[in-house]
Design a protein around this motif. Structure first.
Motif, PDB file in Angstrom:
ATOM      1  N   THR A 294       3.621  12.732 -16.066  1.00 15.34           N
ATOM      2  CA  THR A 294       3.175  13.578 -14.954  1.00 15.34           C
ATOM      3  C   THR A 294       2.568  14.918 -15.370  1.00 15.34           C
ATOM      4  OG1 THR A 294       5.394  14.496 -14.667  1.00 15.34           O
ATOM      5  CG2 THR A 294       4.849  12.515 -13.390  1.00 15.34           C
ATOM      6  N   GLY A 295       2.214  15.062 -16.632  1.00 16.54           N
ATOM      7  CA  GLY A 295       1.527  16.275 -17.059  1.00 16.54           C
ATOM      8  C   GLY A 295       2.457  17.243 -17.767  1.00 16.54           C
TER       9      GLY A 295
ATOM     10  N   THR B 215       8.114  22.518 -10.634  1.00 10.50           N
ATOM     11  CA  THR B 215       7.510  23.000  -9.377  1.00 10.50           C
ATOM     12  C   THR B 215       6.045  23.378  -9.571  1.00 10.50           C
ATOM     13  OG1 THR B 215       8.233  25.239  -9.887  1.00 10.50           O
ATOM     14  CG2 THR B 215       9.652  23.963  -8.411  1.00 10.50           C
ATOM     15  N   GLN B 216       5.627  23.602 -10.853  1.00  9.93           N
ATOM     16  CA  GLN B 216       4.252  24.042 -11.129  1.00  9.93           C
ATOM     17  C   GLN B 216       3.246  22.887 -11.140  1.00  9.93           C
ATOM     18  OE1 GLN B 216       5.425  25.754 -14.835  1.00  9.93           O
ATOM     19  NE2 GLN B 216       5.529  27.846 -14.056  1.00  9.93           N
ATOM     20  N   MET B 217       3.716  21.647 -10.981  1.00 12.58           N
ATOM     21  CA  MET B 217       2.770  20.526 -10.939  1.00 12.58           C
ATOM     22  C   MET B 217       1.795  20.709  -9.776  1.00 12.58           C
ATOM     23  SD  MET B 217       4.862  17.019 -11.400  1.00 12.58           S
ATOM     24  CE  MET B 217       6.107  16.844 -12.632  1.00 12.58           C
ATOM     25  N   MET B 218       0.500  20.543 -10.033  1.00 11.82           N
ATOM     26  CA  MET B 218      -0.480  20.666  -8.942  1.00 11.82           C
ATOM     27  C   MET B 218      -0.468  19.409  -8.074  1.00 11.82           C
ATOM     28  SD  MET B 218      -3.641  22.808 -10.576  1.00 11.82           S
ATOM     29  CE  MET B 218      -3.803  21.960 -12.129  1.00 11.82           C
ATOM     30  N   TRP B 219      -0.381  18.239  -8.712  1.00 14.21           N
ATOM     31  CA  TRP B 219      -0.237  16.972  -7.984  1.00 14.21           C
ATOM     32  C   TRP B 219       1.232  16.590  -8.046  1.00 14.21           C
ATOM     33  CZ3 TRP B 219      -4.326  14.681  -5.439  1.00 14.21           C
ATOM     34  CH2 TRP B 219      -5.600  15.174  -5.746  1.00 14.21           C
ATOM     35  N   THR B 220       1.891  16.477  -6.896  1.00 13.66           N
ATOM     36  CA  THR B 220       3.287  16.047  -6.871  1.00 13.66           C
ATOM     37  C   THR B 220       3.356  14.571  -7.262  1.00 13.66           C
ATOM     38  OG1 THR B 220       3.226  15.270  -4.586  1.00 13.66           O
ATOM     39  CG2 THR B 220       3.750  17.619  -4.936  1.00 13.66           C
TER      40      THR B 220
ATOM     41  N   GLN C 279       0.845  -1.195   0.000  1.00  9.92           N
ATOM     42  CA  GLN C 279       0.000   0.000   0.000  1.00  9.92           C
ATOM     43  C   GLN C 279       0.877   1.241   0.000  1.00  9.92           C
ATOM     44  OE1 GLN C 279      -3.276   0.131   2.728  1.00  9.92           O
ATOM     45  NE2 GLN C 279      -4.110   1.855   1.566  1.00  9.92           N
ATOM     46  N   PHE C 280       0.539   2.166  -0.892  1.00 13.29           N
ATOM     47  CA  PHE C 280       1.332   3.385  -0.983  1.00 13.29           C
ATOM     48  C   PHE C 280       0.856   4.443   0.004  1.00 13.29           C
ATOM     49  CE2 PHE C 280       2.863   2.007  -5.226  1.00 13.29           C
ATOM     50  CZ  PHE C 280       4.188   2.371  -5.082  1.00 13.29           C
ATOM     51  N   THR C 281       1.804   5.203   0.523  1.00 11.09           N
ATOM     52  CA  THR C 281       1.518   6.389   1.325  1.00 11.09           C
ATOM     53  C   THR C 281       2.410   7.511   0.802  1.00 11.09           C
ATOM     54  OG1 THR C 281       3.301   6.006   2.905  1.00 11.09           O
ATOM     55  CG2 THR C 281       1.185   4.937   3.375  1.00 11.09           C
ATOM     56  N   LEU C 282       2.133   8.727   1.223  1.00  7.91           N
ATOM     57  CA  LEU C 282       2.983   9.845   0.799  1.00  7.91           C
ATOM     58  C   LEU C 282       4.425   9.648   1.275  1.00  7.91           C
ATOM     59  CD1 LEU C 282       0.615  12.901   1.299  1.00  7.91           C
ATOM     60  CD2 LEU C 282       1.340  11.844  -0.855  1.00  7.91           C
TER      61      LEU C 282
END
Ligand code: MN
Length: 229
Positions: A198-199, A171-176, A92-95
């Motif tokens: 990642t966008g 750094t502008q990514m909204m979701w890290t 299970q992933f966590t931050l």
């Protein structure tokens, strides 16, 4: 194993400075992860709920390639993106544990049949045909986190025929990236070999036959692609 016709060749990506290749399982991608790009697409530039889509692993193309202009579109767009490549994953992933599962990073281009995407958006239909087509995922070698660390800032850009088109900073990514991994983990069984696009920053636009694109992410790599005349 006997098969009635030749089995497909597994998709792999060279690993920089290693005598090994990275075996690809799946390709995930997040949409609208840079506010200025969301705005240029006419979308709400707020973080909201993450929007994910996939591409087949067979969509990968090595950097430096020349590809034919894709079928079924008259509005092929470039989207330069930082790509995270997963290694062995926890149950299970966590931050806290997400970053530790990232084997390395690459630079990719999320080629998009924008005309098909607009039609899909208007009709409330899936993005599959806009995103998951053949040769829609050019990518550099994988650079191990051991070599390049875990990039959290750095310029991201794309030029077309030497003209600047896309310009931003990761750094502008909204979701890290750890946040993206935790969100994807709620939907899919992530595993080693999964790539995550990642966008893209602002400045997406059309590619024409004969165009040559270059781009990159500072501290990771640069990518090149040519559309056949
Ligand atoms: Mn994209």
């Amino acid at each position: 194993m006997r098969t009635p016709f030749p089995a497909p060749t597994p998709s792999t990506i060279p690993i920089a400075n290693r005598d090994e290749v990275y075996p690809v399982h799946r390709i995930y991608a997040i949409g609208r992860n840079y506010a200025d790009h969301a705005k240029e697409m006419g979308m709400n530039p707020e973080k909201g709920t993450p929007l994910f889509f996939t591409k087949p692993a067979t969509a990968l193309v090595e950097t430096g390639a020349t590809i034919p202009y894709p079928k079924a579109t008259e509005d092929l767009h470039h989207e330069v993106e930082l790509v995270a490549a997963l290694g062995p994953c926890p149950d299970q992933f966590t931050l806290d544990n997400a970053q530790g599962a990232i084997y390395g990073y690459a630079v990719g281009i999320d080629l998009t049949r924008r005309d098909i995407q607009w039609e899909a958006k208007k009709a409330g239909l899936p993005w599959d045909q806009a995103k998951g087509f053949d040769r829609s995922a050019p990518i550099t070698s994988i650079h191990t986190a051991e070599n390049v660390g875990h990039p959290t800032q750095g310029r991201i850009w794309m030029d077309v025929n030497g003209e600047p088109r896309q310009e931003g900073n990761i750094t502008q990514m909204m979701w890290t990236i750890p946040e993206i991994i935790v969100e994807l983990d709620k939907l899919y069984d992530l595993r080693a070999g999964d790539l995550i696009f990642t966008g893209t920053p602002v400045g997406v636009g059309p590619l024409l036959p004969g165009d040559a694109v270059t781009g990159g992410v500072e501290g990771v790599d640069t990518i090149a692609l040519t559309i056949a005349p």
